[in-house]
Structures are given as structure tokens and as C-alpha cells.
Design a protein around this motif. Structure first.
Motif, PDB file in Angstrom:
ATOM      1  N   HIS A  72     -13.625   9.597  19.729  1.00 15.92           N
ATOM      2  CA  HIS A  72     -14.660  10.319  18.962  1.00 15.92           C
ATOM      3  C   HIS A  72     -14.081  11.747  18.639  1.00 15.92           C
ATOM      4  O   HIS A  72     -14.139  12.309  17.573  1.00 15.92           O
ATOM      5  N   ILE A  73     -13.517  12.426  19.554  1.00 18.99           N
ATOM      6  CA  ILE A  73     -12.819  13.853  19.438  1.00 18.99           C
ATOM      7  C   ILE A  73     -11.746  13.728  18.694  1.00 18.99           C
ATOM      8  O   ILE A  73     -11.418  14.585  17.727  1.00 18.99           O
ATOM      9  N   ARG A 122     -22.181  19.787  25.432  1.00 21.90           N
ATOM     10  CA  ARG A 122     -22.838  18.758  24.788  1.00 21.90           C
ATOM     11  C   ARG A 122     -21.758  17.732  24.718  1.00 21.90           C
ATOM     12  O   ARG A 122     -21.933  16.666  24.793  1.00 21.90           O
ATOM     13  N   PHE A 123     -20.401  17.923  24.447  1.00 22.96           N
ATOM     14  CA  PHE A 123     -19.307  17.025  24.201  1.00 22.96           C
ATOM     15  C   PHE A 123     -18.365  17.066  25.290  1.00 22.96           C
ATOM     16  O   PHE A 123     -17.335  16.364  25.251  1.00 22.96           O
ATOM     17  N   TRP A 135      -9.918  19.023  25.401  1.00 23.62           N
ATOM     18  CA  TRP A 135      -9.328  17.466  25.115  1.00 23.62           C
ATOM     19  C   TRP A 135      -7.876  17.485  25.178  1.00 23.62           C
ATOM     20  O   TRP A 135      -7.164  16.734  25.764  1.00 23.62           O
ATOM     21  N   ASP A 153     -18.232  15.040  27.908  1.00 21.71           N
ATOM     22  CA  ASP A 153     -17.723  13.787  28.527  1.00 21.71           C
ATOM     23  C   ASP A 153     -17.846  12.829  27.042  1.00 21.71           C
ATOM     24  O   ASP A 153     -18.074  11.468  27.231  1.00 21.71           O
ATOM     25  N   ALA A 154     -17.433  13.389  26.135  1.00 24.44           N
ATOM     26  CA  ALA A 154     -17.454  12.795  24.748  1.00 24.44           C
ATOM     27  C   ALA A 154     -16.235  11.522  24.960  1.00 24.44           C
ATOM     28  O   ALA A 154     -15.187  11.672  25.414  1.00 24.44           O
ATOM     29  N   ASN A 155     -16.443  10.424  24.128  1.00 23.63           N
ATOM     30  CA  ASN A 155     -15.418   9.406  23.882  1.00 23.63           C
ATOM     31  C   ASN A 155     -14.196  10.187  23.310  1.00 23.63           C
ATOM     32  O   ASN A 155     -14.323  10.728  22.329  1.00 23.63           O
TER      33      ASN A 155
END
Length: 227
Positions: A95-96, A87-88, A176, A90-92
Motif C-alpha cells: 500500500h505504501i 498512523r502508517f 519505508w 505498520d502499513a502494508n
């Protein structure tokens, strides 16, 4: 007559539980290749089809990745961890970082208030291991050591819900960090975590929270998340 959903056999469920336990306990860490099908058949004493069904079930749930010609690898520590990683993915990055800062500062504050002598011994050991990994120059070993230390800080909070949530997010945060660290460890990217451990030791909750909250924002220039 309407069809009913067939129940998976009790034996198959037991095998799934046994394999899941190997993963959740860390015996089969994320990234490792699990034993081959014949090896699992021998170890578990069950039929090949039962093992195959269990492996496929865990692959479907996101814990395992079956790679033809290579083997089967652990990709998540729980069903929820696998979902979160996908789900995450490709998260910004900002935001991580904000998520890490929120969770880790809260955990560090609680750890300073609740830590035990055993927690402190574990933190000291893992801090030393993190420094050894840094000195080795092995980026992947450092990522593992750093993530393990942060998990230990969260564990010292003695908040079961927070610990479980952080563990399920573990691979998201590790990915990350892996991107942030890169393939080469450089002096300017080193972050001292000794102050955090000393704040927890001194039971200075505010200092521990502030220190933990700052780490996610100390990124490489190209990943800086200010603004």
C-alpha cells in the motif's frame, strides 16, 4: 461561574513558532538533536519555563521527541507529518508502494510540463549527490539523498497542495525506503534515476510519469510487492 480555557501567552506562541520554523525550514532536520534548553534560552532571550513549555508543546504535537538523558530530537517536519508517521508506521508495504507510485508519477508528469531552468539545475545537482551517496556506501546518506531528489521532483510540479502532502508523508516514505535499502548498498538494488530527470528535461510527461511510477515496485526480493 464557568471556567474558561486560559490562552497561552503571546511570548510562548512566538517561541513555538520560532522552533517550528527551524524544523519546517530544514535548519533542524528530522533525526537531529535540537539545542539544549540553556542554549535555546540564550538564543531566544526568554525564560527557561517559556522554552520548556514550547518544547513540550511541539513534543505533544509530534514534532519533537524528548529523550531523558540524551536530548530532544526532531521526529517530524509538521504536526500532520507526525500524525501520518504514527498512523502508517505498520502499513502494508504494498500500500505504501502504491501510494508512492500514485503521487510520484502524477508529480513527475506535472514536473515535465512545468519545470523551469532552475528546477533542472536543482534536479541535476541532487541526482549527482544521490550517485555520490551511493558510491560512498553509506546507506543512511543514500536514503537522505534519494528522498531529497524525489522531493525536488515533486517540487518541480509547482502544485502547492501536492508538495505539501508529499512533504507531510515524507518520513513515512523515508522509513519505508530505509527498510527497503537496508544497512548495506548492493549493486543489484541500485536504481538509475537519470532517465526520470531526462524525461522531465525533455518535457516528456508520459515517460516521466511511467518512470516515476516504476521505482516503488523495484524492491528487494523479501519486500517485493507484486501479486
Amino acid at each position: 461561574m464557568p471556567l474558561s480555557t486560559p490562552r497561552r501567552s503571546a511570548l510562548s506562541e512566538q517561541v513555538i513558532a520560532a522552533l517550528r520554523n527551524q524544523i519546517s525550514s530544514g535548519e533542524w532536520p528530522v533525526g537531529s538533536r535540537i539545542p539544549t534548553e540553556p542554549e535555546l534560552v540564550e538564543q531566544l532571550g526568554v525564560a527557561r519555563n517559556t522554552v520548556r513549555e514550547a518544547v513540550r508543546a511541539l513534543a505533544h504535537n509530534g514534532l519533537l521527541d524528548i529523550r531523558q538523558g540524551s536530548g530532544t530530537y526532531v521526529v517530524a517536519t509538521s504536526e500532520l507529518a507526525g500524525v501520518m508517521q504514527r498512523r502508517f508506521a505498520d502499513a502494508n508495504p504494498r500500500h505504501i508502494a502504491e501510494l508512492r507510485a500514485t503521487l510520484e508519477s502524477s508529480a513527475a508528469k506535472l514536473a515535465a510540463e512545468r519545470r523551469t531552468a532552475r528546477d533542472l539545475r536543482q534536479l541535476d545537482t541532487l541526482l549527482a549527490r544521490r550517485e555520490e551517496a551511493w558510491e560512498s556506501g553509506d546507506a543512511e546518506a543514500f536514503v537522505t539523498a534519494d528522498a531529497t531528489l524525489h522531493m525536488a521532483v515533486v517540487a518541480a510540479s509547482h502544485n502547492d497542495v501536492l508538495i505539501a502532502l508529499y512533504a507531510d508523508l515524507g518520513e513515512v516514505l523515508r522509513d519505508w525506503l530505509r527498510v527497503d535499502v537496508g544497512t548495506e548498498l548492493t549493486p543489484e538494488s541500485h536504481m538509475d534515476h537519470g532517465r526520470l530527470i531526462e524525461a522531465i528535461r525533455a518535457q516528456d510527461a508520459d515517460a516521466a510519469a511511467t518512470e516515476a511510477a516504476s521505482y516503488p515496485y523495484l524492491c528487494h526480493q523479501e519486500r517485493r510487492v507484486t501479486g
